[in-house]
Motif scaffolding. Structure first.
Motif, PDB file in Angstrom:
ATOM      1  N   UNK A  94       0.835  -1.150   0.098  1.00 17.78           N
ATOM      2  CA  UNK A  94       0.061  -0.035   0.027  1.00 17.78           C
ATOM      3  C   UNK A  94       0.757   1.192   0.075  1.00 17.78           C
ATOM      4  N   UNK A  95       1.963   1.215   0.710  1.00 22.50           N
ATOM      5  CA  UNK A  95       2.891   2.346   0.901  1.00 22.50           C
ATOM      6  C   UNK A  95       3.514   2.506  -0.571  1.00 22.50           C
ATOM      7  N   UNK A  96       3.943   1.241  -1.113  1.00 23.60           N
ATOM      8  CA  UNK A  96       4.900   1.530  -2.250  1.00 23.60           C
ATOM      9  C   UNK A  96       3.753   2.153  -3.504  1.00 23.60           C
ATOM     10  N   UNK A  97       2.463   1.548  -3.468  1.00 21.49           N
ATOM     11  CA  UNK A  97       1.546   2.435  -4.411  1.00 21.49           C
ATOM     12  C   UNK A  97       1.573   3.664  -4.411  1.00 21.49           C
ATOM     13  N   UNK A 138       2.558   5.810  -7.723  1.00 21.71           N
ATOM     14  CA  UNK A 138       1.596   6.951  -8.460  1.00 21.71           C
ATOM     15  C   UNK A 138       2.533   8.084  -8.500  1.00 21.71           C
ATOM     16  N   UNK A 139       3.463   8.397  -7.510  1.00 18.80           N
ATOM     17  CA  UNK A 139       4.225   9.554  -7.702  1.00 18.80           C
ATOM     18  C   UNK A 139       5.179   9.566  -8.989  1.00 18.80           C
ATOM     19  N   UNK A 140       5.833   8.270  -9.129  1.00 18.50           N
ATOM     20  CA  UNK A 140       6.585   8.070 -10.378  1.00 18.50           C
ATOM     21  C   UNK A 140       5.831   8.361 -11.586  1.00 18.50           C
ATOM     22  N   UNK A 141       4.743   7.967 -11.741  1.00 18.10           N
ATOM     23  CA  UNK A 141       3.930   7.791 -12.989  1.00 18.10           C
ATOM     24  C   UNK A 141       3.573   9.361 -13.331  1.00 18.10           C
ATOM     25  N   UNK A 186      14.218   5.716  -9.098  1.00 15.08           N
ATOM     26  CA  UNK A 186      13.697   5.789 -10.337  1.00 15.08           C
ATOM     27  C   UNK A 186      13.280   7.180 -10.454  1.00 15.08           C
ATOM     28  N   UNK A 187      12.517   7.960  -9.407  1.00 11.14           N
ATOM     29  CA  UNK A 187      12.175   9.294  -9.255  1.00 11.14           C
ATOM     30  C   UNK A 187      13.447  10.301  -9.389  1.00 11.14           C
ATOM     31  N   UNK A 188      14.612   9.859  -8.953  1.00 14.06           N
ATOM     32  CA  UNK A 188      15.893  10.415  -8.866  1.00 14.06           C
ATOM     33  C   UNK A 188      16.292  10.580 -10.172  1.00 14.06           C
ATOM     34  N   UNK A 189      16.340   9.440 -11.068  1.00 14.67           N
ATOM     35  CA  UNK A 189      16.850   9.511 -12.367  1.00 14.67           C
ATOM     36  C   UNK A 189      15.805  10.264 -13.235  1.00 14.67           C
ATOM     37  N   UNK A 190      14.688  10.327 -13.309  1.00 17.07           N
ATOM     38  CA  UNK A 190      13.472  11.369 -13.861  1.00 17.07           C
ATOM     39  C   UNK A 190      14.044  12.572 -13.700  1.00 17.07           C
ATOM     40  N   UNK A 191      14.205  12.982 -12.337  1.00 17.46           N
ATOM     41  CA  UNK A 191      14.723  14.508 -12.068  1.00 17.46           C
ATOM     42  C   UNK A 191      15.969  14.660 -12.616  1.00 17.46           C
ATOM     43  N   UNK A 192      17.157  13.699 -12.729  1.00 12.64           N
ATOM     44  CA  UNK A 192      18.238  13.907 -13.429  1.00 12.64           C
ATOM     45  C   UNK A 192      18.057  14.173 -15.103  1.00 12.64           C
ATOM     46  N   UNK A 193      17.206  13.346 -15.574  1.00  8.26           N
ATOM     47  CA  UNK A 193      17.120  13.564 -17.281  1.00  8.26           C
ATOM     48  C   UNK A 193      16.330  14.954 -17.179  1.00  8.26           C
ATOM     49  N   UNK A 194      15.546  15.439 -16.207  1.00  8.83           N
ATOM     50  CA  UNK A 194      14.640  16.552 -16.417  1.00  8.83           C
ATOM     51  C   UNK A 194      15.776  17.753 -16.175  1.00  8.83           C
TER      52      UNK A 194
END
Length: 354
Positions: free
Chosen positions: A205-208, A212-215, A336-344
């Motif tokens: 439940x916490x991972x979900x 959602x934040x990643x998506x 993965x969220x950190x990688x998205x920020x890096x790409x941004x």
């Protein structure tokens, strides 16, 4: 595909257990009896009753594990792992997490383990390093200390199957329920591994919420930087053995994330038996990467590659669009969220340079 370490060869996570000749059941039982006796003498297993219970469990095979009492009075759950059906406690509190992925996922779902393997402080996300530095360690990969694990009195041990061969899995299962995530010769998508570890500790439940934040973040970056993602040719590389480097294939984690963002890969459509391809010599730098507009590189060990004269002549290097990081291979949703920020951030620099 998770990359536990950023050293080469690239297929490093989950790591593959050392190949050793299998022991007979008699040899395994004799060795385990000695361990139980040693643990009992040290007071780790609650005396004769505890030792007897462990010995009984050690002979029960892998159909359903016993071990430490569940963390709550709720009925345990049966899950399937690499070795069979596992009876796991609900809401475990004292978890030993072996591997960067297991450790990172637990911290993602706000469960601090009671112990982990050596060397993880250097490879987890910076925000977790202080916490991890304070955790007891139970030995390095391939040399886990069963006595140290037992002394932590875990109610659950989690790892990849490549961390635990059948004999070690059996011994740990007698100390506490043990869950080994199945991989394909040491390779598993990071999302699948993270979901499995979160499920093992009863916190999906916490991972979900992180999913959602990643998506949402992926959708935002894709829309905000569509011009840079689709208008540039992107490559992902890593320095390898002296004089060589890897040009990662579209099936690698960073390339797959770039594809999900709509980015144009320089080697789109390339295939291979793995996600890292072959080691390429420095002499091929121009041929392999000469058409790239943006290059993402694993930071650790990158200096010899980036110092090559041919590298410095690449259009991406001359334009200042080579970006190095150790976030390219996430082991959890936070990674993965950190990688998205890096790409941004890279996209923002590309936009400002035009």
């Amino acid at each position: 595909m998770i990359l536990e370490l950023v050293t080469l060869p690239a297929k490093t996570a989950p790591k593959t257990a050392p190949k050793t000749a299998p022991k007979s059941d008699a040899e395994t039982d004799a060795e385990f009896t000695e361990i139980v006796a040693a643990l009992t003498r040290r007071g780790f297993l609650g005396g004769v009753a505890g030792a007897g219970a462990l010995l009984g469990l050690s002979a029960c095979g892998n159909d359903v594990q016993g071990g430490a009492a569940p963390a709550t009075s709720a009925a345990p759950r049966n899950l399937t792992d690499a070795y069979g059906t596992v009876r796991l406690p609900r809401n475990p509190r004292r978890v030993v997490a072996l591997s960067k992925a297991a450790l990172s996922t637990l911290l993602d779902v706000e469960l601090t383990p009671v112990g982990t393997d050596e060397g993880e402080t250097q490879v987890v996300l910076p925000k977790y390093r202080t916490t991890v530095a304070g955790l007891p360690t139970v030995g390095a990969y391939g040399a886990f200390d069963i006595e140290k694990i037992a002394a932590l009195r875990p109610d659950l041990v989690i790892a990849f199957d490549t961390y635990l061969d059948a004999a070690l899995y059996r011994k740990l299962s007698a100390i506490a329920p043990t869950y080994a995530v199945r991989t394909s010769d040491g390779v598993i998508p990071w999302e699948q591994a993270s979901t499995a570890f979160a499920d093992a500790v009863d916190r999906n439940d916490r991972l979900n919420a992180l999913k959602r934040a990643y998506a949402a973040r992926l959708a935002t970056v894709k829309a905000q930087y569509a011009a840079e993602l689709t208008g540039c040719r992107w490559e992902v590389v890593q320095a390898a053995a002296p004089g060589t480097f890897y040009r990662y294939l579209p099936s690698s984690d960073p390339s797959a994330i770039l594809t999900a963002l709509g980015a144009k890969l320089g080697n789109a459509g390339a295939k291979g038996p793995n996600y890292w391809g072959h080691e390429l010599s420095y002499e091929t730098i121009t041929r392999q990467l000469g058409a790239a507009d943006v290059i993402l590189s694993v930071a650790v060990g990158s200096e010899p590659l980036l110092a090559q004269p041919l590298w410095k002549k690449l259009p991406a290097a001359r334009a200042g669009h080579v970006y190095t990081t150790d976030l390219l291979f996430p082991s959890s949703y936070s990674g993965a969220l950190g990688l998205l920020d890096f790409i941004a951030d890279a996209c923002a620099k590309i936009r400002s340079s035009r």
